[in-house]
Scaffold this motif. Structure first.
Motif, PDB file in Angstrom:
ATOM      1  N   VAL A 100      27.267  56.515  13.235  1.00  8.81           N
ATOM      2  CA  VAL A 100      27.886  57.781  12.849  1.00  8.81           C
ATOM      3  C   VAL A 100      28.086  57.949  11.350  1.00  8.81           C
ATOM      4  N   ARG A 101      28.273  56.845  10.651  1.00 10.17           N
ATOM      5  CA  ARG A 101      28.537  56.969   9.205  1.00 10.17           C
ATOM      6  C   ARG A 101      27.253  57.235   8.430  1.00 10.17           C
ATOM      7  N   LEU A 102      26.127  57.057   9.072  1.00  6.95           N
ATOM      8  CA  LEU A 102      24.863  57.224   8.362  1.00  6.95           C
ATOM      9  C   LEU A 102      24.394  58.675   8.453  1.00  6.95           C
ATOM     10  N   THR A 103      23.601  59.078   7.500  1.00  5.13           N
ATOM     11  CA  THR A 103      22.977  60.404   7.579  1.00  5.13           C
ATOM     12  C   THR A 103      21.856  60.348   8.623  1.00  5.13           C
ATOM     13  N   ALA A 104      21.378  61.537   8.980  1.00  7.26           N
ATOM     14  CA  ALA A 104      20.283  61.595   9.954  1.00  7.26           C
ATOM     15  C   ALA A 104      19.101  60.760   9.474  1.00  7.26           C
ATOM     16  N   ARG A 105      18.794  60.894   8.184  1.00  3.72           N
ATOM     17  CA  ARG A 105      17.644  60.163   7.630  1.00  3.72           C
ATOM     18  C   ARG A 105      17.885  58.648   7.691  1.00  3.72           C
ATOM     19  N   GLU A 106      19.117  58.224   7.315  1.00  5.11           N
ATOM     20  CA  GLU A 106      19.415  56.780   7.312  1.00  5.11           C
ATOM     21  C   GLU A 106      19.397  56.216   8.734  1.00  5.11           C
ATOM     22  N   HIS A 107      19.961  57.007   9.653  1.00  2.00           N
ATOM     23  CA  HIS A 107      19.970  56.563  11.048  1.00  2.00           C
ATOM     24  C   HIS A 107      18.536  56.347  11.538  1.00  2.00           C
ATOM     25  N   LEU A 108      17.707  57.353  11.272  1.00  2.00           N
ATOM     26  CA  LEU A 108      16.337  57.270  11.779  1.00  2.00           C
ATOM     27  C   LEU A 108      15.550  56.154  11.080  1.00  2.00           C
ATOM     28  N   VAL A 122       9.708  58.598   9.204  1.00  2.00           N
ATOM     29  CA  VAL A 122      11.077  59.134   9.232  1.00  2.00           C
ATOM     30  C   VAL A 122      11.093  60.625   8.865  1.00  2.00           C
ATOM     31  N   PRO A 123      10.624  61.006   7.658  1.00  2.00           N
ATOM     32  CA  PRO A 123      10.634  62.444   7.364  1.00  2.00           C
ATOM     33  C   PRO A 123       9.733  63.248   8.302  1.00  2.00           C
ATOM     34  N   ARG A 124       8.637  62.631   8.718  1.00  2.00           N
ATOM     35  CA  ARG A 124       7.715  63.337   9.614  1.00  2.00           C
ATOM     36  C   ARG A 124       8.410  63.666  10.942  1.00  2.00           C
ATOM     37  N   THR A 125       9.149  62.694  11.483  1.00  2.00           N
ATOM     38  CA  THR A 125       9.793  62.905  12.783  1.00  2.00           C
ATOM     39  C   THR A 125      10.975  63.864  12.639  1.00  2.00           C
ATOM     40  N   LEU A 126      11.721  63.766  11.526  1.00  2.00           N
ATOM     41  CA  LEU A 126      12.823  64.714  11.303  1.00  2.00           C
ATOM     42  C   LEU A 126      12.282  66.141  11.270  1.00  2.00           C
ATOM     43  N   ALA A 127      11.161  66.324  10.593  1.00  2.00           N
ATOM     44  CA  ALA A 127      10.569  67.667  10.521  1.00  2.00           C
ATOM     45  C   ALA A 127      10.102  68.115  11.901  1.00  2.00           C
ATOM     46  N   GLU A 133      16.109  69.914   7.317  1.00  2.00           N
ATOM     47  CA  GLU A 133      17.165  70.372   6.403  1.00  2.00           C
ATOM     48  C   GLU A 133      18.477  69.630   6.591  1.00  2.00           C
ATOM     49  N   GLN A 134      18.608  68.913   7.716  1.00  2.00           N
ATOM     50  CA  GLN A 134      19.852  68.157   7.956  1.00  2.00           C
ATOM     51  C   GLN A 134      19.682  66.665   7.653  1.00  2.00           C
ATOM     52  N   ALA A 135      18.593  66.314   6.964  1.00  2.00           N
ATOM     53  CA  ALA A 135      18.291  64.895   6.751  1.00  2.00           C
ATOM     54  C   ALA A 135      19.458  64.153   6.086  1.00  2.00           C
ATOM     55  N   ASP A 136      20.202  64.849   5.214  1.00  2.00           N
ATOM     56  CA  ASP A 136      21.268  64.160   4.487  1.00  2.00           C
ATOM     57  C   ASP A 136      22.657  64.413   5.070  1.00  2.00           C
ATOM     58  N   VAL A 137      22.703  64.978   6.279  1.00  2.00           N
ATOM     59  CA  VAL A 137      23.988  65.203   6.946  1.00  2.00           C
ATOM     60  C   VAL A 137      24.314  63.970   7.785  1.00  2.00           C
ATOM     61  N   SER A 154      14.943  59.728  17.510  1.00  2.15           N
ATOM     62  CA  SER A 154      15.091  58.264  17.606  1.00  2.15           C
ATOM     63  C   SER A 154      14.173  57.689  18.679  1.00  2.15           C
ATOM     64  N   ALA A 155      13.920  58.501  19.722  1.00  7.67           N
ATOM     65  CA  ALA A 155      13.028  58.031  20.787  1.00  7.67           C
ATOM     66  C   ALA A 155      11.559  58.142  20.382  1.00  7.67           C
ATOM     67  N   LEU A 156      11.318  58.914  19.317  1.00 12.54           N
ATOM     68  CA  LEU A 156       9.942  59.254  18.943  1.00 12.54           C
ATOM     69  C   LEU A 156       9.411  58.553  17.706  1.00 12.54           C
ATOM     70  N   VAL A 157      10.328  58.050  16.881  1.00  9.53           N
ATOM     71  CA  VAL A 157       9.954  57.681  15.514  1.00  9.53           C
ATOM     72  C   VAL A 157       8.894  56.581  15.471  1.00  9.53           C
ATOM     73  N   HIS A 158       8.855  55.746  16.523  1.00  8.62           N
ATOM     74  CA  HIS A 158       7.887  54.641  16.509  1.00  8.62           C
ATOM     75  C   HIS A 158       6.600  55.021  17.239  1.00  8.62           C
ATOM     76  N   ASP A 159       6.427  56.353  17.497  1.00 11.39           N
ATOM     77  CA  ASP A 159       5.180  56.864  18.042  1.00 11.39           C
ATOM     78  C   ASP A 159       4.836  56.237  19.400  1.00 11.39           C
ATOM     79  N   PRO A 160       5.778  56.335  20.365  1.00 10.92           N
ATOM     80  CA  PRO A 160       5.524  55.691  21.662  1.00 10.92           C
ATOM     81  C   PRO A 160       4.493  56.466  22.474  1.00 10.92           C
ATOM     82  N   GLU A 161       3.852  55.749  23.399  1.00 12.53           N
ATOM     83  CA  GLU A 161       2.871  56.423  24.261  1.00 12.53           C
ATOM     84  C   GLU A 161       3.554  57.168  25.396  1.00 12.53           C
TER      85      GLU A 161
END
Ligand SMILES: Nc1ncnc2c1ncn2[C@@H]1O[C@H](COP(=O)(O)OP(=O)(O)OP(=O)(O)O)[C@@H](O)[C@H]1O
Length: 307
Positions: A100-108, A122-127, A133-137, A154-161
């Motif tokens: 919770v203390r991390l931003t969206a970008r840091e969490h991801l 990370v930026p690709r999945t956030l987009a 626009e909420q990357a730093d929230v 978070s479920a997607l960032v590692h490009d799962p099949e």
């Protein structure tokens, strides 16, 4: 149970379940379920509370051991816990937790690092999930819908099949829901296989290639939404403003199977809408008249009715 815990056959279907059972004492949570999910398929799992969906999904995810039957996920057995399989799966749950203390970008970025994903993901999945626009929230300052998107990211960032999504649009407003539908369609377009649990029948109808309807541990129907609907009902309903058509008049019209008053409308059920529409036009005019064909919700309510 199959004990194949290797990386799996790359050509195998995404999921193959054969007579899978899981009992909790006398509760038959999963009671002999068999189905196959093809690669690239958007597969819906729907059913009332307690039908066994979560238990079944947890078995597929390798979080629970089935009592009986065989389970193959991406060509391998998810149980005993299969480390080779984990990076190939993406899991979003209702209780996805954040740092919770991390931003969206840091969490991801943290999740990406845990999976060994490249930093550019990370930026690709956030987009992709509309959180650029909420990357730093910080996680705790995101709205409910934005948190839902971060859970999906978070479920997607590692490009799962293969992606397991559990009610991803719960708590989203209608616009956010629709824009998430587009994200999910894009994921499918990119070849991802999605196993999707939802209570939103309109969503299952709009998104899923096939849906399995679960009732009391069993799959009671499994097909494409269109085929389920076509098979369940050949009738059409005409909804006519009640001020222009009485129930007595409605009962006299050709081809009416039933006529009921529903609020300020008379609802006519017919097997042949053409002649009935013509007759309604003569008696009441067609202004404000609506036709309604069956939806997946009608099929679902019919199949999940308590005896
Ligand atoms: N750990 C458990 N111990 C005992 N019984 C359980 C356990 N988990 C689930 N059950 C029971 O198994 C049945 C299926 O539960 P499950 O959570 O799989 O259903 P579900 O379809 O996911 O429901 P919902 O839509 O409410 O999430 C229910 O009767 C539930 O009470």
């Amino acid at each position: 149970m199959s004990r194949t815990t290797g990386p799996g056959d790359p050509a195998a279907p995404a999921v193959v379940l054969n007579e899978v059972r899981k009992h909790y004492r006398e509760t038959r949570a999963v009671d002999g379920v068999s189905f196959t999910v093809a690669r690239g398929e958007f597969f819906g799992l729907i059913g009332p509370n307690g039908a066994g969906k979560t238990t079944l999904v947890e078995i597929m995810e390798g979080l629970r051991q089935a009592d009986a039957g065989t389970v193959s996920v991406l060509g391998a057995s998810p149980w005993p816990r299969n480390r080779a399989l984990l990076p190939r799966l993406g899991v979003q749950t209702q209780t996805s937790a954040f740092f919770v203390r991390l931003t969206a970008r840091e969490h991801l970025a943290t999740v990406a690092a845990l999976y060994g994903a490249e930093p550019a993901a990370v930026p690709r999945t956030l987009a992709l999930v509309g959180l650029g626009e909420q990357a730093d929230v910080r996680g705790e300052d995101l709205s409910g819908g934005q948190r839902q998107r971060l859970a999906i990211a978070s479920a997607l960032v590692h490009d799962p099949e293969l992606l397991f999504l559990d009610e991803p649009t719960a708590a989203l407003d209608p616009q956010a829901r629709r824009s998430l539908w587009q994200v999910l369609r894009d994921l499918k377009g990119a070849g991802r296989t999605i196993v999707y649990t939802t209570h939103h029948l309109d969503e299952a109808e709009a998104l899923c290639d096939r849906v399995a309807i679960m009732t009391r541990g069993r799959v009671t129907a499994l097909d494409s939404p269109n085929r389920l609907i076509a098979r369940s009902s050949s009738t059409t309903r005409l909804v006519v403003p009640a001020e222009r058509l009485s129930l007595a008049e409605a009962g006299e019209l050709p081809g009416v199977i039933s006529a009921v008053l529903d609020g300020d409308a008379v609802v006519l059920e017919t097997g042949d809408a053409g002649p009935l529409l013509a007759a309604v036009e003569k008696v009441a005019g067609l202004a404000g008249v609506q036709t309604r064909t069956a939806t997946l919700e009608d099929v679902y309510l019919h199949l999940t009715e308590q005896p």
